[in-house]
Design a protein around this motif. Structure first.
Motif, PDB file in Angstrom:
ATOM      1  N   MET A 130      -7.251 -13.985   6.065  1.00  0.00           N
ATOM      2  CA  MET A 130      -6.868 -13.021   5.030  1.00  0.00           C
ATOM      3  C   MET A 130      -5.380 -13.164   4.684  1.00  0.00           C
ATOM      4  N   THR A 131      -5.062 -12.928   3.423  1.00  0.00           N
ATOM      5  CA  THR A 131      -3.681 -13.013   2.938  1.00  0.00           C
ATOM      6  C   THR A 131      -3.260 -11.654   2.390  1.00  0.00           C
ATOM      7  N   THR A 132      -2.028 -11.258   2.713  1.00  0.00           N
ATOM      8  CA  THR A 132      -1.508 -10.008   2.163  1.00  0.00           C
ATOM      9  C   THR A 132      -0.458 -10.309   1.102  1.00  0.00           C
ATOM     10  N   SER A 133      -0.387  -9.425   0.113  1.00  0.00           N
ATOM     11  CA  SER A 133       0.596  -9.570  -0.953  1.00  0.00           C
ATOM     12  C   SER A 133       1.133  -8.193  -1.317  1.00  0.00           C
ATOM     13  N   VAL A 134       2.457  -8.093  -1.463  1.00  0.00           N
ATOM     14  CA  VAL A 134       3.098  -6.839  -1.833  1.00  0.00           C
ATOM     15  C   VAL A 134       3.980  -7.091  -3.044  1.00  0.00           C
ATOM     16  N   ARG A 135       3.830  -6.257  -4.066  1.00  0.00           N
ATOM     17  CA  ARG A 135       4.707  -6.332  -5.229  1.00  0.00           C
ATOM     18  C   ARG A 135       5.307  -4.942  -5.456  1.00  0.00           C
ATOM     19  N   ILE A 136       6.629  -4.874  -5.573  1.00  0.00           N
ATOM     20  CA  ILE A 136       7.329  -3.596  -5.717  1.00  0.00           C
ATOM     21  C   ILE A 136       7.969  -3.512  -7.092  1.00  0.00           C
ATOM     22  N   HIS A 137       7.717  -2.402  -7.781  1.00  0.00           N
ATOM     23  CA  HIS A 137       8.368  -2.110  -9.058  1.00  0.00           C
ATOM     24  C   HIS A 137       9.434  -1.052  -8.807  1.00  0.00           C
ATOM     25  N   ARG A 138      10.693  -1.449  -8.855  1.00  0.00           N
ATOM     26  CA  ARG A 138      11.793  -0.553  -8.536  1.00  0.00           C
ATOM     27  C   ARG A 138      11.940   0.557  -9.587  1.00  0.00           C
ATOM     28  N   ASP A 139      12.239   1.754  -9.106  1.00  0.00           N
ATOM     29  CA  ASP A 139      12.488   2.900  -9.977  1.00  0.00           C
ATOM     30  C   ASP A 139      11.413   3.048 -11.054  1.00  0.00           C
ATOM     31  N   THR A 140      10.174   2.939 -10.607  1.00  0.00           N
ATOM     32  CA  THR A 140       9.021   3.020 -11.516  1.00  0.00           C
ATOM     33  C   THR A 140       8.067   4.077 -10.994  1.00  0.00           C
ATOM     34  N   VAL A 178     -11.106  -9.165  -2.652  1.00  0.00           N
ATOM     35  CA  VAL A 178     -10.196  -8.148  -2.122  1.00  0.00           C
ATOM     36  C   VAL A 178     -10.889  -7.368  -1.011  1.00  0.00           C
ATOM     37  N   GLU A 179     -10.241  -7.326   0.155  1.00  0.00           N
ATOM     38  CA  GLU A 179     -10.760  -6.546   1.286  1.00  0.00           C
ATOM     39  C   GLU A 179     -10.194  -5.131   1.290  1.00  0.00           C
ATOM     40  N   TRP A 180      -8.897  -5.006   0.946  1.00  0.00           N
ATOM     41  CA  TRP A 180      -8.243  -3.691   0.928  1.00  0.00           C
ATOM     42  C   TRP A 180      -7.072  -3.766  -0.032  1.00  0.00           C
ATOM     43  N   ALA A 181      -6.817  -2.670  -0.752  1.00  0.00           N
ATOM     44  CA  ALA A 181      -5.707  -2.667  -1.702  1.00  0.00           C
ATOM     45  C   ALA A 181      -5.350  -1.244  -2.061  1.00  0.00           C
ATOM     46  N   THR A 182      -4.115  -1.054  -2.515  1.00  0.00           N
ATOM     47  CA  THR A 182      -3.690   0.254  -2.976  1.00  0.00           C
ATOM     48  C   THR A 182      -2.501   0.122  -3.907  1.00  0.00           C
ATOM     49  N   ALA A 183      -2.325   1.132  -4.749  1.00  0.00           N
ATOM     50  CA  ALA A 183      -1.125   1.271  -5.582  1.00  0.00           C
ATOM     51  C   ALA A 183      -0.581   2.663  -5.317  1.00  0.00           C
ATOM     52  N   VAL A 184       0.616   2.746  -4.711  1.00  0.00           N
ATOM     53  CA  VAL A 184       1.171   4.025  -4.297  1.00  0.00           C
ATOM     54  C   VAL A 184       2.681   4.037  -4.487  1.00  0.00           C
ATOM     55  N   VAL A 234      -2.054  -5.703  -1.529  1.00  0.00           N
ATOM     56  CA  VAL A 234      -3.409  -6.264  -1.542  1.00  0.00           C
ATOM     57  C   VAL A 234      -3.621  -7.117  -0.295  1.00  0.00           C
ATOM     58  N   ARG A 235      -4.782  -6.980   0.318  1.00  0.00           N
ATOM     59  CA  ARG A 235      -5.235  -7.910   1.350  1.00  0.00           C
ATOM     60  C   ARG A 235      -6.511  -8.569   0.835  1.00  0.00           C
ATOM     61  N   ALA A 236      -6.462  -9.900   0.687  1.00  0.00           N
ATOM     62  CA  ALA A 236      -7.578 -10.612   0.056  1.00  0.00           C
ATOM     63  C   ALA A 236      -7.849 -11.925   0.784  1.00  0.00           C
ATOM     64  N   GLY A 237      -8.912 -12.589   0.348  1.00  0.00           N
ATOM     65  CA  GLY A 237      -9.348 -13.799   1.027  1.00  0.00           C
ATOM     66  C   GLY A 237      -8.437 -14.986   0.846  1.00  0.00           C
ATOM     67  N   SER A 238      -7.578 -14.968  -0.158  1.00  0.00           N
ATOM     68  CA  SER A 238      -6.669 -16.085  -0.408  1.00  0.00           C
ATOM     69  C   SER A 238      -5.448 -15.575  -1.155  1.00  0.00           C
TER      70      SER A 238
END
Length: 510
Positions: free
Chosen positions: A1-11, A31-37, A69-73
């Motif tokens: 599994m691969t994790t990816s994080v993207r941050i939008h500053r002051d958004t 996608v195994e697990w994901a969130t937008a918070v 996001v945690r996904a297969g690739s």
């Protein structure tokens, strides 16, 4: 599994938009697990617990939007992030505009000078201030935000009453004013019954039952779940009742509340006068004294039935063939299956189930206790109802009304318990809810039925005019082997009937 994080500053994006993004992320391939918070300390802690890299999150603040996001690739994770961003930002022209096209209430009013209501959905620490600004601008307020103190709620509602305005909330997720749906709401026919509710899904259940049984609805006014509590004292309930009694388009008011403070409930219903009032006050004592012109019930079903009868319509059949269907289900249950599990997306429906099941089965345990001695973990052999919309279950994941997958793990877990006779699910339709919940939950229910597990009892809250269409949803659950009921209350009674092997309980008067 691969994790990816993207941050939008002051958004900043509000919780409804976050949930839309999360739903889109989790529907993406691999996608195994994901969130937008928002990167609050609690949300960052959840992400760390899910295995995301602390270095990626170290500089994030509560003003930053995090997409994780945690996904297969790696490719699948990146593609999912793109999908989530489109779901949140496409209508706004891109993430750089995520604070909405205007940056203050004054700017918004200059662009739309005819506005008469503000929806406030910001972090709780800022919500009271924004609501006060809206009141100063002469607006009614739907305060969607939670984590607002009781002291701030009281101050806001006192000020609103003095100004002749409404403050619906905090934590008010449902309203319909002037045929305009706000928050999580259902499409109902125009009519003369107004719903005033210190309850979110309670308001939806009352309005949709009244609609389904032919009376029609003029307005739905959400009050926030604490309004009929001892400290808030029914401040906005009284104001809403006064306004609706003066409304020429409303001929009956249906007042709904989660378990209220009994003394406050007495004061509120005594103050109601001038038009018929039905008060569906969940769990009030059976000897609650109602003044002349007010009908008091202990369940939502009984309240909606009383309202339609008061409008001169026939008493609806709330349990057509239910006892026979329960009898058939009993024949398929193993002798050791005697327990009830309620997995609710609606907090008010959970409370109603607790009251009904406690009347029939005795103690029922919950994460939203009616009494201080009821709570988790429940002892072995206990009946349990869970409100899965509570923060302890939604931390880092979408609300179950938006993403049915949030209940699937628990559904499978409870179905595997050989002591469980019935699992109750509420499925809420309407604006804001999942576009096809039966497509997610139905196959799991069919698996449970095929494996000889407990009976899954489903109540679908909604109308045929809702985007999902109630009859299509009901048919899909029935085809999956579920027992589908006419009201939320009947789902709980059917569950009790299975647990006690007594089909007649399914038709018990309420």
């Amino acid at each position: 599994m691969t994790t990816s994080v993207r941050i939008h500053r002051d958004t900043y994006v509000d919780s409804v938009v976050q949930l839309a993004g999360t739903r889109a992320l989790r529907a993406a391939p691999e996608v195994e697990w994901a969130t937008a918070v928002m990167a609050t300390p609690a949300n960052v802690a959840t992400l760390l617990a899910e295995g995301f890299d602390g270095d990626d999150l170290a500089q994030a603040t509560a003003n930053d939007l995090v997409i994780a996001v945690r996904a297969g690739s790696g490719a699948a994770a990146g593609a999912a992030v793109d999908v989530g961003e489109r779901a949140m930002f496409e209508r706004r022209g891109g993430p750089e505009q995520a604070e909405v096209p205007v940056r203050s209430l004054d700017d918004a009013l200059r662009r739309a000078p005819g506005t008469n209501l503000a929806v406030v959905s910001v972090p709780g620490e800022y919500a009271a201030l924004e609501a006060h600004k809206a009141l100063s601008a002469g607006l009614d307020v739907l305060l969607f935000s939670d984590n607002v103190s009781v002291e701030d709620e009281i101050e806001l509602k006192d000020r609103a009453a003095a100004l002749g305005r409404l403050v619906m909330g905090p934590g008010a997720g449902t309203a319909m004013l002037g045929r305009t749906c706000l928050g999580f709401a259902n499409v109902v026919a125009d009519g003369a019954v107004a719903v005033v509710a210190a309850a979110g899904t309670g308001a939806q259940e009352a309005a949709t039952l009244v609609d389904r049984w032919g009376a029609g609805v003029s307005h739905v006014v959400g009050l926030g779940g604490r309004d009929l509590g001892a400290r808030v004292g029914g401040r906005m309930a009284r104001a809403a009742l006064d306004g609706l009694i003066a409304d020429p388009g409303t001929e009956l008011v249906l007042l709904v509340s989660k378990p209220p403070d009994v003394a406050v409930a007495h004061e509120v219903v005594r103050a109601a006068g001038g038009k018929p009032v039905v008060a569906a006050l969940i769990g009030v004592p059976e000897d609650f004294a109602a003044p002349e012109g007010v009908t008091v019930t202990r369940t939502l079903e009984a309240g909606a039935r009383a309202a339609v009868r008061a409008r001169g319509l026939p008493d609806p059949d709330v349990a057509p063939g239910l006892a026979d269907r329960v009898r058939e289900a009993i024949a398929d249950l193993g002798p050791g299956r005697t327990l009830v599990r309620g997995l609710f997306s609606g907090g008010t429906l959970c409370f109603e189930s607790l009251v009904i099941l406690a009347d029939v089965l005795g103690d029922v345990h919950s994460n939203t206790p009616l009494r201080a001695d009821l709570g988790l973990p429940a002892p072995a052999g206990a009946h349990v109802c869970l409100d899965l919309g509570e923060e302890e279950y939604t931390q880092g994941r979408p609300h179950p009304m938006i993403d049915p997958k949030a209940r699937i793990e628990l559904l499978r877990e409870q179905a595997a318990d050989p002591a469980v006779a019935a699992v109750v699910l509420d499925v809420v339709l309407g604006y804001g809810a999942h576009p096809d919940p039966a497509a997610e939950l139905g196959p799991v229910c069919a698996e449970i039925a095929a494996a000889g597990g407990p009976k899954v009892i489903v109540y679908v809250l909604g109308t045929e005019r809702d985007p999902q269409g109630i009859e299509r949803q009901r048919r899909a659950f029935a085809d999956a082997g579920c027992l589908v009921t006419e009201t939320a209350a009947r789902a709980s009674l059917a569950a009790a009937a299975l647990a006690l092997r007594d089909p007649s309980l399914a038709e018990k008067p309420l």
